[in-house]
Scaffold this motif. Structure first.
Motif, PDB file in Angstrom:
ATOM      1  N   THR A 239      10.043  12.770  -7.782  1.00 40.42           N
ATOM      2  CA  THR A 239       8.693  12.217  -7.702  1.00 40.42           C
ATOM      3  C   THR A 239       8.277  12.167  -6.239  1.00 40.42           C
ATOM      4  O   THR A 239       9.109  12.250  -5.334  1.00 40.42           O
ATOM      5  N   GLU A 240       6.975  12.003  -6.038  1.00 38.89           N
ATOM      6  CA  GLU A 240       6.456  11.787  -4.691  1.00 38.89           C
ATOM      7  C   GLU A 240       6.878  10.382  -4.270  1.00 38.89           C
ATOM      8  O   GLU A 240       6.691   9.423  -5.020  1.00 38.89           O
ATOM      9  N   ARG A 241       7.445  10.275  -3.087  1.00 38.16           N
ATOM     10  CA  ARG A 241       7.927   8.990  -2.592  1.00 38.16           C
ATOM     11  C   ARG A 241       7.457   8.810  -1.154  1.00 38.16           C
ATOM     12  O   ARG A 241       7.438   9.761  -0.386  1.00 38.16           O
ATOM     13  N   ARG A 242       7.103   7.582  -0.832  1.00 41.31           N
ATOM     14  CA  ARG A 242       6.618   7.288   0.511  1.00 41.31           C
ATOM     15  C   ARG A 242       7.074   5.897   0.901  1.00 41.31           C
ATOM     16  O   ARG A 242       7.152   5.002   0.050  1.00 41.31           O
TER      17      ARG A 242
ATOM     18  N   VAL B 125       7.010   7.757   6.146  1.00 39.51           N
ATOM     19  CA  VAL B 125       7.845   8.901   5.775  1.00 39.51           C
ATOM     20  C   VAL B 125       7.602   9.203   4.298  1.00 39.51           C
ATOM     21  O   VAL B 125       7.514   8.299   3.478  1.00 39.51           O
ATOM     22  N   SER B 126       7.511  10.505   3.984  1.00 38.87           N
ATOM     23  CA  SER B 126       7.291  10.944   2.605  1.00 38.87           C
ATOM     24  C   SER B 126       8.266  12.053   2.244  1.00 38.87           C
ATOM     25  O   SER B 126       8.745  12.782   3.107  1.00 38.87           O
ATOM     26  N   THR B 127       8.500  12.168   0.941  1.00 38.48           N
ATOM     27  CA  THR B 127       9.308  13.257   0.400  1.00 38.48           C
ATOM     28  C   THR B 127       8.928  13.449  -1.059  1.00 38.48           C
ATOM     29  O   THR B 127       8.263  12.613  -1.660  1.00 38.48           O
ATOM     30  N   ARG B 128       9.353  14.538  -1.606  1.00 43.39           N
ATOM     31  CA  ARG B 128       9.352  14.723  -3.053  1.00 43.39           C
ATOM     32  C   ARG B 128      10.818  14.869  -3.410  1.00 43.39           C
ATOM     33  O   ARG B 128      11.453  15.851  -3.044  1.00 43.39           O
TER      34      ARG B 128
END
Length: 160
Positions: A25-28, A104-107
């Motif tokens: 999932t998109e995470r931030r 900071v973000s990631t998938r």
């Protein structure tokens, strides 16, 4: 908030959490902190006149680099494909201190809270290093997770 320690098995042995079955999932995550210093050191750093050059830009870059290396620094953190890392350092309204904020973000299958907190911590330490010739009594404080989105545990926003 209560729960179990996820980095220990039933026998108390340390383990890396298995995230293989989690959905991507998109995470931030957003974290912040503060560094307080003498008025003279604050003015020099604010005006880009520190003894080692532009401390604010250097510390922002150090924070971004730290976010990318978090799994090398914190045991049991998963290496993550970071899609965004931004560190901003601004003079606070109650100078002589600077507020450090990292996003900071990631998938992925696990969150980026540790990456945001590490970015803030290393940015603060870099500011300390770059200004220590002016003030060795600086204080680094208030490093907190302000917000996180995504993942099984849902969204979180600090209530200060």
């Amino acid at each position: 908030m209560t729960g179990t320690l996820t980095h220990q098995d039933a026998d108390g042995r340390i383990r890396m959490v298995d995230v293989g079955d989690k959905d991507e999932t998109e995470r931030r995550a957003i974290a912040s902190g503060r560094i307080t210093m003498s008025p003279a050191a604050f003015a020099a750093i604010r005006d880009g006149q520190g003894p080692k050059g532009d401390a604010l830009k250097t510390a922002e870059l150090a924070g971004i680099m730290a976010a990318k290396k978090t799994s090398d620094l914190i045991p049991l953190c998963h290496p993550l494909p970071i899609t965004k890392a931004k560190v901003m350092i601004n003079a606070s309204a109650t100078a002589p201190d600077f507020i450090i904020r990292a996003e900071v973000s990631t998938r992925g299958r696990t969150g980026v809270e540790m990456e945001a907190l590490t970015a803030v911590s290393v940015a603060a330490l870099t500011l300390y290093d770059m200004a220590k010739a002016l003030d060795k009594s600086m204080t680094i404080s208030d490093i907190v997770l302000d917000e996180k989105t995504g993942g099984k545990s849902g969204d979180y926003r600090r209530n200060d």
